[in-house]
Scaffold this motif. Sequence first.
Motif, PDB file in Angstrom:
ATOM      1  N   ASP A 144      69.785  30.089 -33.107  1.00 44.90           N
ATOM      2  CA  ASP A 144      70.332  31.423 -33.404  1.00 44.90           C
ATOM      3  C   ASP A 144      71.514  31.313 -34.363  1.00 44.90           C
ATOM      4  O   ASP A 144      71.629  32.092 -35.317  1.00 44.90           O
ATOM      5  CB  ASP A 144      70.772  32.112 -32.109  1.00 44.90           C
ATOM      6  CG  ASP A 144      69.582  32.557 -31.265  1.00 44.90           C
ATOM      7  OD1 ASP A 144      69.796  32.936 -30.102  1.00 44.90           O
ATOM      8  OD2 ASP A 144      68.436  32.539 -31.773  1.00 44.90           O
ATOM      9  N   ASP A 146      68.192  27.090 -28.151  1.00 45.47           N
ATOM     10  CA  ASP A 146      68.087  28.481 -28.629  1.00 45.47           C
ATOM     11  C   ASP A 146      69.382  28.916 -29.301  1.00 45.47           C
ATOM     12  O   ASP A 146      69.359  29.550 -30.363  1.00 45.47           O
ATOM     13  CB  ASP A 146      67.769  29.424 -27.465  1.00 45.47           C
ATOM     14  CG  ASP A 146      66.311  29.301 -27.023  1.00 45.47           C
ATOM     15  OD1 ASP A 146      65.979  29.851 -25.962  1.00 45.47           O
ATOM     16  OD2 ASP A 146      65.503  28.680 -27.743  1.00 45.47           O
ATOM     17  N   GLU A 147      70.539  28.572 -28.696  1.00 47.16           N
ATOM     18  CA  GLU A 147      71.826  28.947 -29.292  1.00 47.16           C
ATOM     19  C   GLU A 147      72.003  28.279 -30.659  1.00 47.16           C
ATOM     20  O   GLU A 147      72.450  28.924 -31.615  1.00 47.16           O
ATOM     21  CB  GLU A 147      72.976  28.545 -28.356  1.00 47.16           C
ATOM     22  CG  GLU A 147      73.104  29.457 -27.140  1.00 47.16           C
ATOM     23  CD  GLU A 147      74.136  28.951 -26.125  1.00 47.16           C
ATOM     24  OE1 GLU A 147      74.845  27.969 -26.438  1.00 47.16           O
ATOM     25  OE2 GLU A 147      74.221  29.556 -25.053  1.00 47.16           O
ATOM     26  N   ILE A 176      67.088  24.111 -23.121  1.00 49.71           N
ATOM     27  CA  ILE A 176      66.430  25.181 -23.881  1.00 49.71           C
ATOM     28  C   ILE A 176      67.471  26.184 -24.370  1.00 49.71           C
ATOM     29  O   ILE A 176      67.438  26.616 -25.514  1.00 49.71           O
ATOM     30  CB  ILE A 176      65.344  25.864 -23.016  1.00 49.71           C
ATOM     31  CG1 ILE A 176      64.163  24.880 -22.828  1.00 49.71           C
ATOM     32  CG2 ILE A 176      64.853  27.162 -23.661  1.00 49.71           C
ATOM     33  CD1 ILE A 176      63.162  25.317 -21.810  1.00 49.71           C
ATOM     34  N   GLN A 177      68.447  26.535 -23.501  1.00 47.72           N
ATOM     35  CA  GLN A 177      69.496  27.482 -23.895  1.00 47.72           C
ATOM     36  C   GLN A 177      70.309  26.912 -25.055  1.00 47.72           C
ATOM     37  O   GLN A 177      70.553  27.602 -26.035  1.00 47.72           O
ATOM     38  CB  GLN A 177      70.402  27.757 -22.686  1.00 47.72           C
ATOM     39  CG  GLN A 177      71.385  28.888 -22.950  1.00 47.72           C
ATOM     40  CD  GLN A 177      72.249  29.180 -21.740  1.00 47.72           C
ATOM     41  OE1 GLN A 177      71.957  28.746 -20.656  1.00 47.72           O
ATOM     42  NE2 GLN A 177      73.305  29.913 -21.957  1.00 47.72           N
TER      43      GLN A 177
END
Length: 179
Positions: free
Chosen positions: A27, A23-24, A19-20
């Motif tokens: 972004d 998300d990165e 998930i990180q």
Amino acid sequence: DSEDDELPPLEDAVSAESIQDFDEAIDEADAREAAVTKAAAKEAVETAVAAEARAAEASAAGAALAAAEKQRAEEERAAREAQAAQVAEAEKWAAFEAAQAAEEGRRRAVDAAAAAAAEVEKGAEAKRAERKAAKERAREEREAEAAAVARMNREADHKASEAQKQAKKEEKKKARQEA
């Protein structure tokens, strides 16, 4: 049972990492898209201001021709920037799809780990059952041995008792014969 307790933290760690990463990636793609859009807007404002100034100054046909040429160049640059924004959007979708694939891979890995743990537990269960059966067989053998020894002892006692009775009979017979 202890293997089951260990699985959820592994699953959470992998999921949080996926998930990180996702998300990165989003972004970064959003930041690139925003920068391209902001630059395009700034360029459009600058282009409009410059075009107005040139139109006010340009009284001769040559000045108007130069302005038209400049306008064409500005439009080409705006088209290139729009294309760059499309590329950024495509990269964002690619990142999203990669994150989905990673999550699916993680889910498969967790399922495989759970299946492997179940197989290990099944094997351990079979070994426990095998040991229990072996203990039961050993106990039955000991009991059978003990019963055989008891039977042999009873037979030996019986034979000894018979031999004593026989010996007493012989003694009495002998005693009667002597008398």
